[in-house]
Scaffold this motif. Structure first.
Motif, PDB file in Angstrom:
ATOM      1  N   VAL A   1     -72.896 -83.295  19.509  1.00  0.00           N
ATOM      2  CA  VAL A   1     -73.858 -84.118  18.769  1.00  0.00           C
ATOM      3  C   VAL A   1     -75.115 -83.292  18.542  1.00  0.00           C
ATOM      4  N   SER A   2     -75.733 -83.492  17.375  1.00  0.00           N
ATOM      5  CA  SER A   2     -76.812 -82.592  16.977  1.00  0.00           C
ATOM      6  C   SER A   2     -77.812 -83.313  16.095  1.00  0.00           C
ATOM      7  N   GLY A   3     -79.098 -82.955  16.248  1.00  0.00           N
ATOM      8  CA  GLY A   3     -80.102 -83.491  15.349  1.00  0.00           C
ATOM      9  C   GLY A   3     -81.486 -83.016  15.734  1.00  0.00           C
ATOM     10  N   GLY A   4     -82.421 -83.171  14.805  1.00  0.00           N
ATOM     11  CA  GLY A   4     -83.808 -82.826  15.035  1.00  0.00           C
ATOM     12  C   GLY A   4     -84.717 -83.973  14.664  1.00  0.00           C
ATOM     13  N   SER A   5     -85.834 -84.101  15.383  1.00  0.00           N
ATOM     14  CA  SER A   5     -86.804 -85.156  15.166  1.00  0.00           C
ATOM     15  C   SER A   5     -86.118 -86.513  15.408  1.00  0.00           C
ATOM     16  N   GLN A   6     -86.128 -87.431  14.425  1.00  0.00           N
ATOM     17  CA  GLN A   6     -85.366 -88.663  14.608  1.00  0.00           C
ATOM     18  C   GLN A   6     -83.924 -88.351  14.978  1.00  0.00           C
ATOM     19  N   GLY A   7     -83.334 -87.355  14.304  1.00  0.00           N
ATOM     20  CA  GLY A   7     -81.957 -86.989  14.604  1.00  0.00           C
ATOM     21  C   GLY A   7     -81.772 -86.514  16.031  1.00  0.00           C
ATOM     22  N   GLY A   8     -82.809 -85.869  16.599  1.00  0.00           N
ATOM     23  CA  GLY A   8     -82.730 -85.469  17.989  1.00  0.00           C
ATOM     24  C   GLY A   8     -82.724 -86.663  18.925  1.00  0.00           C
ATOM     25  N   GLY A   9     -83.537 -87.672  18.607  1.00  0.00           N
ATOM     26  CA  GLY A   9     -83.507 -88.898  19.399  1.00  0.00           C
ATOM     27  C   GLY A   9     -82.174 -89.609  19.297  1.00  0.00           C
ATOM     28  N   ILE A  10     -81.596 -89.620  18.087  1.00  0.00           N
ATOM     29  CA  ILE A  10     -80.271 -90.234  17.912  1.00  0.00           C
ATOM     30  C   ILE A  10     -79.225 -89.441  18.684  1.00  0.00           C
ATOM     31  N   ALA A  11     -79.322 -88.114  18.647  1.00  0.00           N
ATOM     32  CA  ALA A  11     -78.363 -87.290  19.384  1.00  0.00           C
ATOM     33  C   ALA A  11     -78.427 -87.555  20.883  1.00  0.00           C
ATOM     34  N   LEU A  12     -79.627 -87.757  21.428  1.00  0.00           N
ATOM     35  CA  LEU A  12     -79.745 -88.089  22.844  1.00  0.00           C
ATOM     36  C   LEU A  12     -79.035 -89.408  23.148  1.00  0.00           C
ATOM     37  N   ALA A  13     -79.226 -90.396  22.286  1.00  0.00           N
ATOM     38  CA  ALA A  13     -78.549 -91.672  22.492  1.00  0.00           C
ATOM     39  C   ALA A  13     -77.041 -91.502  22.422  1.00  0.00           C
ATOM     40  N   ALA A  14     -76.563 -90.743  21.437  1.00  0.00           N
ATOM     41  CA  ALA A  14     -75.121 -90.533  21.299  1.00  0.00           C
ATOM     42  C   ALA A  14     -74.560 -89.765  22.486  1.00  0.00           C
ATOM     43  N   ALA A  15     -75.311 -88.783  22.990  1.00  0.00           N
ATOM     44  CA  ALA A  15     -74.844 -88.011  24.139  1.00  0.00           C
ATOM     45  C   ALA A  15     -74.665 -88.895  25.358  1.00  0.00           C
ATOM     46  N   ALA A  16     -75.513 -89.910  25.484  1.00  0.00           N
ATOM     47  CA  ALA A  16     -75.418 -90.814  26.632  1.00  0.00           C
ATOM     48  C   ALA A  16     -74.392 -91.926  26.434  1.00  0.00           C
ATOM     49  N   LEU A  17     -74.243 -92.403  25.198  1.00  0.00           N
ATOM     50  CA  LEU A  17     -73.456 -93.614  24.952  1.00  0.00           C
ATOM     51  C   LEU A  17     -72.030 -93.342  24.488  1.00  0.00           C
ATOM     52  N   ALA A  18     -71.800 -92.235  23.785  1.00  0.00           N
ATOM     53  CA  ALA A  18     -70.443 -91.937  23.314  1.00  0.00           C
ATOM     54  C   ALA A  18     -69.612 -91.355  24.448  1.00  0.00           C
ATOM     55  N   ASP A  19     -68.310 -91.473  24.332  1.00  0.00           N
ATOM     56  CA  ASP A  19     -67.415 -91.020  25.392  1.00  0.00           C
ATOM     57  C   ASP A  19     -67.221 -89.510  25.321  1.00  0.00           C
TER      58      ASP A  19
END
Length: 325
Positions: A183-201
């Motif tokens: 998962v990858s992103g910057g700025s808003q995308g970085g915040g989304i990537a953190l959520a995905a890293a924690a929530l996705a399997d």
């Protein structure tokens, strides 16, 4: 511009207490369980992007509430077997744009699924995904305060759910090795990537550039730019709503997701960033539960390392077992 946040030696030690509601995990488990009841398969439609070395697919997958979320899937045309896939998330205001904007990952031998951000795409790259939900209360212009007094109604509940479902969609394509998702992103995308890293399997790695949506109280005390300005403007007007707003934000704080994410991660920060202040990035980084590293760009603002950071990410992924080569 002078350095506008804590000195670097303090940033490296900066570990603020987390504001986390007692039902954080239950809230997200219930949210994702409901989203996965909308179990129609993702759609991958071949798209003629006039690119001879990359196969492009126009993607639709069910996100929050089963809403159709758009994206691009780019696959190296020479692929002979399942490849690792970088699932990418966009900065604030951006949409999926055009396929030829996203060629770095397929050029490096990865499949790339880029998720369109619902309701955005009107100020940077064009988008193709609406947000069909009204807000139960007032909001500032933009997206960040939509439904901000109730976690169940908050805009980023939908976006973060979309991100998890984007990972699910990527795994469904035959060109993708489902065990090698980044998962990858910057700025808003970085915040989304953190959520995905924690929530996705079973995410294999996370690439997090100058993330926003982290350590909100600190951010609002240090800067007033971009998305944080919308929250500040809202609270300036709705003086009685401070604690309800911060309670909502605690369900969406990247610091809380970082504490639950275990995939190897590469972060970055611009030490003169006046959009996502370095202390908020380090709050997430220092709480991150998995193996991690960070690249710092002392004289850069929110652009961070730019193409220099792209090279750092390529090198980082090459060092991991999920390498494409």
């Amino acid at each position: 511009m002078p350095q506008m946040d804590l000195p670097l030696e303090e940033l490296r030690r900066y570990l603020p207490d987390r504001e986390e509601p007692d039902d954080f995990d239950a809230f997200w488990a219930e949210t994702l369980a409901e989203a996965r009841t909308h179990d129609r398969p993702p759609e991958f439609h071949p798209y003629d992007a006039c690119l001879s070395e990359v196969d492009v697919f126009d993607v639709r997958f069910p996100g929050f509430g089963g809403d159709p979320v758009a994206g691009w899937l780019l696959v190296p045309a020479s692929a002979t077997g399942p490849l690792p896939c970088v699932v990418g998330f966009l900065g604030y205001g951006g949409g999926r744009g055009f396929p030829y904007e996203w060629l770095t990952w397929p050029a490096a031998g990865y499949v790339h699924l880029l998720m369109d951000t619902r309701g955005q795409g009107g100020s940077l790259q064009p988008g193709a995904t609406g947000d069909p939900y009204g807000s139960s209360g007032p909001s500032s212009p933009g997206m960040v305060t939509r439904g901000i007094q109730d976690p169940a109604d908050y805009y980023y509940r939908r976006v973060f759910t979309d991100a998890v479902r984007a990972v699910d969609a990527a795994r469904a394509h035959p060109s993708v090795d489902p065990a090698r998702i980044i998962v990858s992103g910057g700025s808003q995308g970085g915040g989304i990537a953190l959520a995905a890293a924690a929530l996705a399997d079973d995410v294999g790695a996370a690439l997090v550039n100058q993330p926003s949506l982290c350590h909100y109280r600190r951010a609002l005390h240090v800067v007033e730019g971009n998305a944080y300005r919308e929250i500040w403007t809202y609270l300036r007007t709705h003086r009685e709503a401070v604690e309800p707003v911060f309670r909502t934000l605690s369900y969406f704080d990247g610091v809380n997701f970082a504490a639950r994410a275990t995939a190897p991660a590469l972060f970055s920060a611009g030490l003169m960033d006046d959009i996502c202040p370095p202390s908020t990035v380090f709050a997430a980084y220092n709480h991150y539960a998995g193996e991690k590293d960070i690249r710092l760009w002392p004289y850069n603002r929110h652009e961070g390392g730019g193409y220099y950071q792209d090279l750092e990410q390529l090198r980082f992924l090459r060092s991991l077992p999920l390498t494409a080569s």
